[in-house]
Scaffold this motif. Structure first.
Motif, PDB file in Angstrom:
ATOM      1  N   PHE A  17     -11.657  -0.954  -8.460  1.00 54.73           N
ATOM      2  CA  PHE A  17     -11.497  -1.953  -7.404  1.00 54.73           C
ATOM      3  C   PHE A  17     -12.005  -1.396  -6.074  1.00 54.73           C
ATOM      4  CE2 PHE A  17      -7.825  -2.378 -10.361  1.00 54.73           C
ATOM      5  CZ  PHE A  17      -8.203  -3.558 -10.967  1.00 54.73           C
ATOM      6  N   LYS A  18     -13.271  -1.043  -6.041  1.00 58.89           N
ATOM      7  CA  LYS A  18     -13.831  -0.372  -4.864  1.00 58.89           C
ATOM      8  C   LYS A  18     -13.739  -1.227  -3.614  1.00 58.89           C
ATOM      9  CE  LYS A  18     -17.006   2.578  -7.467  1.00 58.89           C
ATOM     10  NZ  LYS A  18     -18.424   2.963  -7.689  1.00 58.89           N
ATOM     11  N   VAL A  19     -14.081  -2.498  -3.706  1.00 59.56           N
ATOM     12  CA  VAL A  19     -14.068  -3.376  -2.532  1.00 59.56           C
ATOM     13  C   VAL A  19     -12.647  -3.525  -2.002  1.00 59.56           C
ATOM     14  CG1 VAL A  19     -14.515  -5.709  -1.686  1.00 59.56           C
ATOM     15  CG2 VAL A  19     -16.118  -4.631  -3.298  1.00 59.56           C
ATOM     16  N   ALA A  20     -11.684  -3.769  -2.917  1.00 60.26           N
ATOM     17  CA  ALA A  20     -10.285  -3.938  -2.495  1.00 60.26           C
ATOM     18  C   ALA A  20      -9.738  -2.652  -1.884  1.00 60.26           C
ATOM     19  CB  ALA A  20      -9.434  -4.364  -3.685  1.00 60.26           C
ATOM     20  N   VAL A  21     -10.138  -1.502  -2.437  1.00 56.55           N
ATOM     21  CA  VAL A  21      -9.669  -0.211  -1.905  1.00 56.55           C
ATOM     22  C   VAL A  21     -10.215   0.020  -0.500  1.00 56.55           C
ATOM     23  CG1 VAL A  21      -9.935   2.283  -2.154  1.00 56.55           C
ATOM     24  CG2 VAL A  21      -9.235   0.900  -4.121  1.00 56.55           C
ATOM     25  N   ARG A  22     -11.507  -0.262  -0.298  1.00 56.80           N
ATOM     26  CA  ARG A  22     -12.105  -0.081   1.030  1.00 56.80           C
ATOM     27  C   ARG A  22     -11.432  -0.982   2.053  1.00 56.80           C
ATOM     28  NH1 ARG A  22     -17.179   0.226  -1.758  1.00 56.80           N
ATOM     29  NH2 ARG A  22     -17.569  -1.979  -1.277  1.00 56.80           N
ATOM     30  N   THR A  23     -11.166  -2.225   1.649  1.00 56.22           N
ATOM     31  CA  THR A  23     -10.495  -3.163   2.557  1.00 56.22           C
ATOM     32  C   THR A  23      -9.099  -2.668   2.911  1.00 56.22           C
ATOM     33  OG1 THR A  23     -11.724  -5.015   1.599  1.00 56.22           O
ATOM     34  CG2 THR A  23      -9.731  -5.552   2.837  1.00 56.22           C
ATOM     35  N   LYS A  24      -8.379  -2.180   1.907  1.00 58.23           N
ATOM     36  CA  LYS A  24      -7.013  -1.707   2.155  1.00 58.23           C
ATOM     37  C   LYS A  24      -7.017  -0.455   3.040  1.00 58.23           C
ATOM     38  CE  LYS A  24      -2.549  -1.957   1.574  1.00 58.23           C
ATOM     39  NZ  LYS A  24      -1.917  -2.262   0.283  1.00 58.23           N
ATOM     40  N   CYS A  62       0.654  -4.649  -4.629  1.00 56.68           N
ATOM     41  CA  CYS A  62       1.939  -4.182  -4.104  1.00 56.68           C
ATOM     42  C   CYS A  62       2.873  -5.387  -4.005  1.00 56.68           C
ATOM     43  CB  CYS A  62       1.746  -3.549  -2.729  1.00 56.68           C
ATOM     44  SG  CYS A  62       3.300  -3.170  -1.889  1.00 56.68           S
ATOM     45  N   PRO A  63       4.082  -5.322  -4.572  1.00 55.30           N
ATOM     46  CA  PRO A  63       4.996  -6.480  -4.550  1.00 55.30           C
ATOM     47  C   PRO A  63       5.573  -6.791  -3.170  1.00 55.30           C
ATOM     48  CG  PRO A  63       6.050  -4.583  -5.575  1.00 55.30           C
ATOM     49  CD  PRO A  63       4.636  -4.187  -5.350  1.00 55.30           C
ATOM     50  N   VAL A  64       5.254  -5.958  -2.155  1.00 52.79           N
ATOM     51  CA  VAL A  64       5.742  -6.228  -0.794  1.00 52.79           C
ATOM     52  C   VAL A  64       4.676  -6.949   0.022  1.00 52.79           C
ATOM     53  CG1 VAL A  64       6.563  -5.219   1.376  1.00 52.79           C
ATOM     54  CG2 VAL A  64       7.359  -4.290  -0.814  1.00 52.79           C
ATOM     55  N   CYS A  65       3.467  -6.392   0.070  1.00 53.17           N
ATOM     56  CA  CYS A  65       2.411  -6.984   0.902  1.00 53.17           C
ATOM     57  C   CYS A  65       1.400  -7.803   0.100  1.00 53.17           C
ATOM     58  CB  CYS A  65       1.685  -5.880   1.672  1.00 53.17           C
ATOM     59  SG  CYS A  65       0.778  -4.723   0.606  1.00 53.17           S
ATOM     60  N   PHE A  66       1.487  -7.743  -1.236  1.00 53.16           N
ATOM     61  CA  PHE A  66       0.624  -8.519  -2.133  1.00 53.16           C
ATOM     62  C   PHE A  66      -0.866  -8.206  -1.984  1.00 53.16           C
ATOM     63  CE2 PHE A  66       4.438 -11.146  -1.547  1.00 53.16           C
ATOM     64  CZ  PHE A  66       4.875 -11.182  -2.858  1.00 53.16           C
ATOM     65  N   SER A  67      -1.182  -7.009  -1.519  1.00 52.61           N
ATOM     66  CA  SER A  67      -2.559  -6.499  -1.584  1.00 52.61           C
ATOM     67  C   SER A  67      -2.526  -5.296  -2.522  1.00 52.61           C
ATOM     68  CB  SER A  67      -3.072  -6.123  -0.197  1.00 52.61           C
ATOM     69  OG  SER A  67      -2.273  -5.089   0.370  1.00 52.61           O
ATOM     70  N   ILE A  68      -3.674  -4.695  -2.782  1.00 48.61           N
ATOM     71  CA  ILE A  68      -3.741  -3.618  -3.758  1.00 48.61           C
ATOM     72  C   ILE A  68      -2.796  -2.465  -3.384  1.00 48.61           C
ATOM     73  CG2 ILE A  68      -5.706  -2.484  -2.624  1.00 48.61           C
ATOM     74  CD1 ILE A  68      -6.711  -1.814  -5.488  1.00 48.61           C
ATOM     75  N   LYS A  78      -1.646  10.090  -8.488  1.00 49.14           N
ATOM     76  CA  LYS A  78      -3.059  10.407  -8.273  1.00 49.14           C
ATOM     77  C   LYS A  78      -3.959   9.809  -9.352  1.00 49.14           C
ATOM     78  CE  LYS A  78      -2.026  14.685  -5.755  1.00 49.14           C
ATOM     79  NZ  LYS A  78      -2.185  16.150  -5.704  1.00 49.14           N
ATOM     80  N   ASP A  79      -3.469   9.806 -10.584  1.00 49.57           N
ATOM     81  CA  ASP A  79      -4.285   9.223 -11.666  1.00 49.57           C
ATOM     82  C   ASP A  79      -4.502   7.732 -11.439  1.00 49.57           C
ATOM     83  OD1 ASP A  79      -4.500  11.641 -12.964  1.00 49.57           O
ATOM     84  OD2 ASP A  79      -2.743  11.304 -14.241  1.00 49.57           O
ATOM     85  N   LEU A  80      -3.454   7.026 -11.037  1.00 53.49           N
ATOM     86  CA  LEU A  80      -3.572   5.593 -10.773  1.00 53.49           C
ATOM     87  C   LEU A  80      -4.466   5.349  -9.566  1.00 53.49           C
ATOM     88  CD1 LEU A  80      -2.781   2.723 -11.445  1.00 53.49           C
ATOM     89  CD2 LEU A  80      -0.683   3.023 -10.101  1.00 53.49           C
ATOM     90  N   MET A  81      -4.397   6.234  -8.566  1.00 56.95           N
ATOM     91  CA  MET A  81      -5.237   6.091  -7.385  1.00 56.95           C
ATOM     92  C   MET A  81      -6.714   6.214  -7.762  1.00 56.95           C
ATOM     93  SD  MET A  81      -5.005   8.088  -3.722  1.00 56.95           S
ATOM     94  CE  MET A  81      -5.646   9.661  -4.304  1.00 56.95           C
ATOM     95  N   LYS A  82      -7.046   7.183  -8.631  1.00 57.58           N
ATOM     96  CA  LYS A  82      -8.429   7.326  -9.085  1.00 57.58           C
ATOM     97  C   LYS A  82      -8.880   6.101  -9.873  1.00 57.58           C
ATOM     98  CE  LYS A  82      -8.324  12.392  -9.347  1.00 57.58           C
ATOM     99  NZ  LYS A  82      -8.362  13.575 -10.246  1.00 57.58           N
ATOM    100  N   PHE A  83      -7.948   5.566 -10.693  1.00 57.68           N
ATOM    101  CA  PHE A  83      -8.253   4.362 -11.473  1.00 57.68           C
ATOM    102  C   PHE A  83      -8.597   3.205 -10.540  1.00 57.68           C
ATOM    103  CE2 PHE A  83      -6.833   0.335 -13.298  1.00 57.68           C
ATOM    104  CZ  PHE A  83      -7.454   0.344 -14.539  1.00 57.68           C
ATOM    105  N   MET A  84      -7.825   3.037  -9.479  1.00 55.22           N
ATOM    106  CA  MET A  84      -8.075   1.945  -8.525  1.00 55.22           C
ATOM    107  C   MET A  84      -9.398   2.141  -7.797  1.00 55.22           C
ATOM    108  SD  MET A  84      -4.322   1.332  -6.817  1.00 55.22           S
ATOM    109  CE  MET A  84      -2.945   0.679  -7.764  1.00 55.22           C
ATOM    110  N   GLU A  85      -9.683   3.376  -7.405  1.00 59.21           N
ATOM    111  CA  GLU A  85     -10.936   3.665  -6.701  1.00 59.21           C
ATOM    112  C   GLU A  85     -12.144   3.369  -7.578  1.00 59.21           C
ATOM    113  OE1 GLU A  85     -10.342   7.713  -5.662  1.00 59.21           O
ATOM    114  OE2 GLU A  85      -9.245   7.286  -3.805  1.00 59.21           O
ATOM    115  N   LYS A  86     -11.983   3.575  -8.872  1.00 59.05           N
ATOM    116  CA  LYS A  86     -13.088   3.351  -9.801  1.00 59.05           C
ATOM    117  C   LYS A  86     -13.289   1.864 -10.104  1.00 59.05           C
ATOM    118  CE  LYS A  86     -14.645   4.402 -14.500  1.00 59.05           C
ATOM    119  NZ  LYS A  86     -14.338   5.114 -15.770  1.00 59.05           N
TER     120      LYS A  86
END
Length: 441
Positions: free
Chosen positions: A408-415, A345-351, A398-406
């Motif tokens: 970048f699992k660790v980054a998604v859980r942290t976020k 994210c260009p605002v918070c610089f996390s996923i 939603k498609d991009l969200m599924k892509f991220m979950e697949k």
């Protein structure tokens, strides 16, 4: 140490294959050729001192009479895309008797040039006609003739052949590098399509490797201060930094297994070979510049300015090689395994989870969108278009969200955890965060 000796010493080191050395600029041979050019010019009464004085006279005359006298003496080296150079020395003669226009030339030089300006039957082989504005504003028609030189043609024939050989070598080596990169790409695609637990660990290891490689910017810099292709010395330094970073992550590299480590070794060898090839082309380009400078210094023919324009677009340029190969690495390897840095994210610089795609096309995490809307900031932080307050649940990609979950699992859980804590703070205040810390403890 003179450049010629240093050049030979650099080629003699073990780092270059014999085939490469055979294609290098023959600096010594070209130096001998320059000596023959000097001797030939001297036999025509055009030794270095005479030509230097003639150029000075031409330049002074051009200033005095409107810039037309510059055509009295010309040495051009016409080049084409195939690096074929055609040297030509022309001088202005008096159309009445074929004598050189510059009366201050020595009698021997004038006599030789006058003889060259005539054929056996006494006619002048004029190659061009020019108009010169003489003092008083009158046009005077003059003729130019080409002075036949053989040694300078030999010099540029040798140079043409060797530059062509260097380009052929570079294209051949680049093709081999691309074949190796493509093979690595196929292996990584096969690894990514596998569903075994082992493959998932290997993919994470490769993601870490490529992240370190991208951060190192070995061959290309994206920084404003030095954007573009790096020279060999800087690229070598960045590659050393990359290897140092790899050594600090050995625990993750172990996850690659035997085949993965073999692939990593091949990837490192591709980079080493590219570094070596760029260095080889750089020293040859330096040899080229040095020999042209020596040619001009000893003959006073001023060839370098004509040749340089053609060489600027030559594949011999190491920068072109770096750009082309880095593009292949990016397309064939780096894009296979998604990098987290490409989805921040260009605002918070996390996923950017959950990803909100605004009407302008820019993507932000849902938490940052909530904050912007709460503060009634309507303008997109990227393009300043008024689209933020229009965003709703329909903007969730939603498609991009599924892509991220697949991927970048660790980054998604942290976020997700961070978002839950922030939501609790919004609802119950700062004490909620302190309570969460106590629970963790």
């Amino acid at each position: 140490m003179k450049f010629g000796q240093g050049f030979e010493a650099a080629l003699a080191r073990d780092e270059y294959p014999r085939e490469w050395i055979d294609h290098a600029i023959s600096y010594k041979k070209l130096k001998k050729c320059i000596k023959r050019v000097q001797q030939e010019l001297a036999s025509l009464g055009l030794d270095k001192e005479t030509l230097d004085a003639l150029w000075q006279h031409v330049n002074t005359g051009a200033t005095e009479v409107g810039g037309q006298l510059g055509e009295r003496l010309q040495y051009s080296v016409d080049g084409n895309e195939k690096l074929i150079f055609t040297p030509k020395l022309t001088i202005v003669i008096d159309p009445r008797d074929g004598s050189p226009m510059d009366a201050w030339l020595s009698p021997d030089t004038r006599r030789i040039l006058k003889r060259l300006a005539k054929t056996e039957d006494g006619r002048r082989p004029s190659v061009a006609t020019v108009n010169e504005i003489v003092p008083g504003g009158q046009d005077q028609q003059l003729e130019t003739v080409e002075i036949p030189l053989t040694s300078d043609s030999e010099f540029f024939q040798i140079l043409t052949r060797e530059l062509s050989d260097l380009d052929h070598l570079q294209n051949s080596e680049r093709s081999q590098l691309e074949v190796e990169i493509a093979q690595l790409g196929r292996e990584l695609r096969a690894l990514r399509s596998s569903r075994s637990k082992r493959s998932k660990k290997e993919i994470e290891a490769w993601r870490m490797i490529f992240e370190l490689y991208t951060d190192a910017e070995v061959f290309m810099s994206s920084h404003e201060a030095d954007a573009g292709a790096r020279d060999a010395a800087h690229a070598q330094k960045q590659y050393a930094e990359f290897n140092k970073a790899l050594a600090a992550h050995q625990n993750q590299i172990i996850q690659l297994g035997k085949e993965g480590n073999s692939a990593l070794d091949r990837f490192l060898r591709v980079n080493i070979k590219l570094l070596r090839l760029i260095k080889f082309q750089e020293i040859n380009h330096m040899a080229l510049n040095k020999i042209l400078k020596k040619f001009d210094k000893r003959t006073a023919l001023r060839a370098r300015s004509s040749v340089s324009n053609t060489l600027t677009h030559s594949p011999l340029m190491a920068q072109n090689l770096a750009k082309a190969t880095c593009f292949t690495i990016s397309e064939e390897l780096l894009n296979i395994i998604p990098q987290l840095n490409d989805y921040l994210c260009p605002v918070c610089f996390s996923i950017s989870y959950k990803p909100i795609r605004l009407r302008c096309g820019h993507i932000f995490c849902i938490r940052c969108m909530v904050v912007l809307q709460r503060e009634e900031q309507d303008r997109c932080p990227m393009c300043r278009e008024g689209v933020v307050l229009d965003a709703s649940s329909d903007n969730l990609d939603k498609d991009l969200m599924k892509f991220m979950e697949k991927n970048f699992k660790v980054a998604v859980r942290t976020k997700q955890k961070e978002n839950e804590i922030q939501a609790g703070i919004d609802r119950w205040g700062a004490q909620y965060e302190n309570a969460q810390k106590c629970i963790v403890m």
